[in-house]
Scaffold this active site. Structure first.
Site, PDB file in Angstrom:
ATOM      1  N   TYR A 158       0.850  -1.210   0.000  1.00 50.07           N
ATOM      2  CA  TYR A 158       0.000   0.000   0.000  1.00 50.07           C
ATOM      3  C   TYR A 158       0.881   1.254   0.000  1.00 50.07           C
ATOM      4  CZ  TYR A 158      -3.628   3.271   1.751  1.00 50.07           C
ATOM      5  OH  TYR A 158      -4.501   4.317   1.921  1.00 50.07           O
ATOM      6  N   LYS A 162       1.179   4.091  -2.956  1.00 49.02           N
ATOM      7  CA  LYS A 162       0.844   5.502  -2.702  1.00 49.02           C
ATOM      8  C   LYS A 162       2.045   6.400  -2.986  1.00 49.02           C
ATOM      9  CE  LYS A 162      -3.434   4.999  -1.379  1.00 49.02           C
ATOM     10  NZ  LYS A 162      -4.488   5.391  -2.340  1.00 49.02           N
TER      11      LYS A 162
HETATM   12  N1  LIG Z   1      -9.633   6.382   4.993  1.00 52.35           N
HETATM   13  C1  LIG Z   1      -8.391   6.728   5.249  1.00 52.35           C
HETATM   14  O1  LIG Z   1      -7.994   6.896   6.412  1.00 52.35           O
HETATM   15  C2  LIG Z   1      -7.407   6.953   4.122  1.00 52.35           C
HETATM   16  C3  LIG Z   1      -6.168   7.514   4.423  1.00 52.35           C
HETATM   17  C4  LIG Z   1      -5.268   7.755   3.392  1.00 52.35           C
HETATM   18  C5  LIG Z   1      -5.603   7.453   2.095  1.00 52.35           C
HETATM   19  N2  LIG Z   1      -6.814   6.894   1.819  1.00 52.35           N
HETATM   20  C6  LIG Z   1      -7.122   6.613   0.423  1.00 52.35           C
HETATM   21  O2  LIG Z   1      -8.262   7.351   0.043  1.00 52.35           O
HETATM   22  C7  LIG Z   1      -8.982   6.652  -0.986  1.00 52.35           C
HETATM   23  C8  LIG Z   1     -10.433   6.494  -0.594  1.00 52.35           C
HETATM   24  O3  LIG Z   1     -10.472   5.798   0.634  1.00 52.35           O
HETATM   25  P1  LIG Z   1     -11.813   5.601   1.483  1.00 52.35           P
HETATM   26  O4  LIG Z   1     -11.375   5.606   2.883  1.00 52.35           O
HETATM   27  O5  LIG Z   1     -12.856   6.540   1.020  1.00 52.35           O
HETATM   28  O6  LIG Z   1     -12.162   4.103   1.053  1.00 52.35           O
HETATM   29  P2  LIG Z   1     -13.552   3.273   1.193  1.00 52.35           P
HETATM   30  O7  LIG Z   1     -13.142   1.852   1.389  1.00 52.35           O
HETATM   31  O8  LIG Z   1     -14.413   3.903   2.206  1.00 52.35           O
HETATM   32  O9  LIG Z   1     -14.189   3.432  -0.238  1.00 52.35           O
HETATM   33  C9  LIG Z   1     -13.464   2.946  -1.344  1.00 52.35           C
HETATM   34  C10 LIG Z   1     -14.397   2.657  -2.506  1.00 52.35           C
HETATM   35  O10 LIG Z   1     -13.588   2.059  -3.537  1.00 52.35           O
HETATM   36  C11 LIG Z   1     -14.271   0.945  -4.077  1.00 52.35           C
HETATM   37  N3  LIG Z   1     -13.301   0.004  -4.622  1.00 52.35           N
HETATM   38  C12 LIG Z   1     -12.480  -0.831  -3.938  1.00 52.35           C
HETATM   39  N4  LIG Z   1     -11.768  -1.574  -4.792  1.00 52.35           N
HETATM   40  C13 LIG Z   1     -12.153  -1.218  -6.031  1.00 52.35           C
HETATM   41  C14 LIG Z   1     -11.777  -1.638  -7.315  1.00 52.35           C
HETATM   42  N5  LIG Z   1     -10.873  -2.609  -7.501  1.00 52.35           N
HETATM   43  N6  LIG Z   1     -12.356  -1.058  -8.388  1.00 52.35           N
HETATM   44  C15 LIG Z   1     -13.286  -0.088  -8.219  1.00 52.35           C
HETATM   45  N7  LIG Z   1     -13.686   0.346  -7.023  1.00 52.35           N
HETATM   46  C16 LIG Z   1     -13.116  -0.201  -5.942  1.00 52.35           C
HETATM   47  C17 LIG Z   1     -15.055   0.381  -2.907  1.00 52.35           C
HETATM   48  O11 LIG Z   1     -16.140  -0.421  -3.349  1.00 52.35           O
HETATM   49  C18 LIG Z   1     -15.496   1.649  -2.189  1.00 52.35           C
HETATM   50  O12 LIG Z   1     -16.728   2.123  -2.680  1.00 52.35           O
HETATM   51  C19 LIG Z   1      -8.231   5.341  -1.172  1.00 52.35           C
HETATM   52  O13 LIG Z   1      -7.330   5.457  -2.243  1.00 52.35           O
HETATM   53  C20 LIG Z   1      -7.477   5.183   0.131  1.00 52.35           C
HETATM   54  O14 LIG Z   1      -6.313   4.390  -0.003  1.00 52.35           O
HETATM   55  C21 LIG Z   1      -7.719   6.631   2.803  1.00 52.35           C
END
Ligand SMILES: NC(=O)c1ccc[n+]([C@@H]2O[C@H](COP(=O)([O-])OP(=O)(O)OC[C@H]3O[C@@H](n4cnc5c(N)ncnc54)[C@H](O)[C@@H]3O)[C@@H](O)[C@H]2O)c1
Length: 252
Positions: A158, A162
């Protein structure tokens, strides 16, 4: 109406930050192509965007599959006439399978890379020619504070995916700036979304919040507002840059 007449593709738009951004972008005048692997979640996002007075449509697909991503991009143009904003938001954090390099299998390493990094490759590969046709556009990649600092509890695939997005953003910024195409990265801190839900109890949330300078976890809207700025013409002289939205974590 900060995104009036713009068309956006947002991947991973079914839940979390992608859903929040879809609704906010639609409220601000954008037509939003909601791309997600989860049909029900994607349809709920479309309904929420429409309920907020905006225009949206769903495409169900997997960002790690090139044909699916191309279908999403093509559908955005077919339905809404052009494409201005690519928001590569989809990502997975699988702490049970993605650990330190000394504990991770090749298979688990590859699938995390395929979703978190190759998904952005496919979206930009198929989306950039469309942005060019529209006379320019904005690309938003989603990194993470885990690309900026080491953590003792590692998710190395991951983190590397990133980190690579930072390099991709700079490369795209330099290559396509002359086409009026911008590319920036948002690095979210700990955001309370379905992605984090399996790892966070209420107690843990409180403990994390107490350590942060701003004394709270992030919510999806904190990131959606950053994305709105990067998607809009307000950021028209900003490219190849990184925006850290983390409650002050990296400042400590
Ligand atoms: N939540 C956090 O603390 C956090 C921190 C840093 C970065 N991020 C990044 O932010 C972004 C959004 O995260 P989030 O927390 O909203 O995630 P989430 O899990 O709440 O939502 C992610 C969405 O992506 C969809 N998804 C997953 N795999 C997929 C695929 N192969 N193809 C298409 N859709 C897919 C899921 O169905 C879901 O609707 C991600 O890239 C995550 O890595 C999140």
């Amino acid at each position: 109406m900060r995104l009036k007449d713009k068309v956006a593709v947002i991947t991973g738009a079914g839940m979390g930050m992608g859903r929040e951004a879809s609704v906010l972008f639609a409220q601000e005048g954008a037509k939003v192509l909601v791309f997600d692997i989860n049909r029900q979640a994607a349809e709920e996002t479309v309904a929420a965007a429409r309920a907020a007075g905006g225009e949206a449509a769903a495409v169900i697909g997997d960002v790690s599959k090139e044909a699916d991503v191309k279908r999403g991009v093509d559908e955005a143009v077919a339905r809404f006439g052009k494409l201005d904003i690519l928001y590569a938001n989809a990502g997975v954090l699988w702490k049970d399978r993605d650990k330190s390099v000394i504990e991770t299998t090749e298979e688990n390493w590859d699938i995390v890379q395929a979703i978190n990094l190759k998904g952005a490759f496919f979206l930009t590969k198929h989306g950039i020619p469309r942005l060019r046709e529209a006379g320019g556009g904005s690309i938003i990649l989603v990194g993470s504070i885990s690309a900026l600092a080491g953590f003792t509890l590692a998710q190395d695939s991951y983190t590397c995916a990133k980190g690579a997005l930072i390099s991709l953003a700079k490369s795209l910024a330099v290559q396509f700036g002359p086409d009026n195409i911008r590319c920036n990265v948002i690095h979210p801190g700990m955001i309370d979304t379905p992605l984090q839900a399996p790892y966070l109890t209420e107690e843990k949330k409180k403990a994390i919040a107490a350590e942060l300078p701003l004394r709270r976890l992030g919510v999806a809207r904190d990131i959606a507002y950053a994305a709105l700025f990067l998607a809009s013409d307000e950021s028209s002289w900003m490219t190849g840059a990184e925006m850290i939205v983390d409650g002050g974590f990296i400042a400590m």
